[in-house]
Design a protein around this motif. Structure first.
Motif, PDB file in Angstrom:
ATOM      1  N   GLN A 161      18.145 -50.600  26.228  1.00  0.00           N
ATOM      2  CA  GLN A 161      16.833 -49.352  26.042  1.00  0.00           C
ATOM      3  C   GLN A 161      15.473 -49.982  26.206  1.00  0.00           C
ATOM      4  OE1 GLN A 161      16.809 -46.014  24.252  1.00  0.00           O
ATOM      5  NE2 GLN A 161      18.161 -44.760  25.539  1.00  0.00           N
ATOM      6  N   LYS A 162      14.137 -49.833  26.674  1.00  0.00           N
ATOM      7  CA  LYS A 162      13.363 -50.968  26.154  1.00  0.00           C
ATOM      8  C   LYS A 162      12.320 -50.450  25.269  1.00  0.00           C
ATOM      9  CE  LYS A 162       8.474 -52.227  28.553  1.00  0.00           C
ATOM     10  NZ  LYS A 162       8.097 -51.562  29.230  1.00  0.00           N
ATOM     11  N   LEU A 163      12.241 -50.737  24.331  1.00  0.00           N
ATOM     12  CA  LEU A 163      11.431 -50.615  22.987  1.00  0.00           C
ATOM     13  C   LEU A 163       9.950 -50.794  22.804  1.00  0.00           C
ATOM     14  CD1 LEU A 163      12.089 -49.697  19.865  1.00  0.00           C
ATOM     15  CD2 LEU A 163      12.050 -52.044  19.829  1.00  0.00           C
ATOM     16  N   THR A 210       2.964 -61.221  10.555  1.00  0.00           N
ATOM     17  CA  THR A 210       3.215 -59.125  10.396  1.00  0.00           C
ATOM     18  C   THR A 210       4.857 -59.136  11.178  1.00  0.00           C
ATOM     19  OG1 THR A 210       1.097 -58.907  11.510  1.00  0.00           O
ATOM     20  CG2 THR A 210       2.703 -57.419  12.301  1.00  0.00           C
ATOM     21  N   THR A 211       5.465 -58.269  10.636  1.00  0.00           N
ATOM     22  CA  THR A 211       7.126 -57.910  10.668  1.00  0.00           C
ATOM     23  C   THR A 211       7.436 -57.484  12.514  1.00  0.00           C
ATOM     24  OG1 THR A 211       9.157 -57.936   9.885  1.00  0.00           O
ATOM     25  CG2 THR A 211       6.989 -56.262  10.065  1.00  0.00           C
ATOM     26  N   GLY A 212       7.670 -57.700  13.475  1.00  0.00           N
ATOM     27  CA  GLY A 212       8.554 -57.882  14.485  1.00  0.00           C
ATOM     28  C   GLY A 212       9.913 -57.879  14.122  1.00  0.00           C
ATOM     29  N   SER A 213      10.611 -57.147  13.684  1.00  0.00           N
ATOM     30  CA  SER A 213      12.171 -57.275  13.080  1.00  0.00           C
ATOM     31  C   SER A 213      12.071 -55.864  13.838  1.00  0.00           C
ATOM     32  CB  SER A 213      12.705 -57.884  11.894  1.00  0.00           C
ATOM     33  OG  SER A 213      12.200 -59.225  12.208  1.00  0.00           O
ATOM     34  N   TYR A 214      13.669 -55.741  14.800  1.00  0.00           N
ATOM     35  CA  TYR A 214      13.150 -54.375  15.559  1.00  0.00           C
ATOM     36  C   TYR A 214      14.825 -54.395  15.797  1.00  0.00           C
ATOM     37  CZ  TYR A 214       8.089 -54.008  15.529  1.00  0.00           C
ATOM     38  OH  TYR A 214       6.256 -54.236  15.511  1.00  0.00           O
ATOM     39  N   LYS A 215      15.333 -53.102  16.063  1.00  0.00           N
ATOM     40  CA  LYS A 215      16.999 -52.673  16.334  1.00  0.00           C
ATOM     41  C   LYS A 215      16.249 -52.158  18.013  1.00  0.00           C
ATOM     42  CE  LYS A 215      19.009 -52.115  12.067  1.00  0.00           C
ATOM     43  NZ  LYS A 215      20.357 -53.038  12.150  1.00  0.00           N
ATOM     44  N   LEU A 216      17.558 -52.466  18.949  1.00  0.00           N
ATOM     45  CA  LEU A 216      17.705 -52.446  19.931  1.00  0.00           C
ATOM     46  C   LEU A 216      18.736 -50.659  20.182  1.00  0.00           C
ATOM     47  CD1 LEU A 216      16.771 -55.181  22.335  1.00  0.00           C
ATOM     48  CD2 LEU A 216      15.106 -53.601  21.604  1.00  0.00           C
TER      49      LEU A 216
END
Length: 108
Positions: free
Chosen positions: A87-89, A101-107
């Protein structure tokens, strides 16, 4: 010839100094894109958009799911992450001067 050199030198020094000031005063966004199990997502498309400026930069995560964008002007940004079969986040964040800046994400 000396006059021409004498005029160009100050312009060059000012130009180089301005470029350095931007990179020193900017920030960045960097992180790793993973799936819900924590496995990295290589080749995810990450689009960074400056909310106030309209600046847009699109990059692709590397084989480790990592990406980094900078220097960026301080301010609000939107991060859009897309990858096949996920899914698009869409995430809102703020870049601050001199920080990553943190840009760590779970899809999902």
């Amino acid at each position: 010839m000396r006059k021409l050199f004498g005029l160009l030198l100050p312009v060059t020094v000012v130009g180089v100094s301005f470029g350095q000031a931007i990179s020193v005063n900017g920030g960045s966004i960097q992180g790793t894109i993973t799936d819900s199990t924590g496995a990295v997502v290589p080749n995810a498309q990450v689009t960074i958009t400056g909310t106030d400026t309209g600046f847009t930069k699109t990059i692709t995560t590397d084989s480790s799911g990592f990406y980094s964008v900078g220097p960026l002007n301080p301010g609000p940004y939107t991060i859009d992450v897309t990858a096949a079969n996920f899914q698009k986040l869409d995430v809102k964040t703020v870049v601050r001067t001199g920080t990553a800046t943190t840009g760590s994400y779970k899809l999902t």
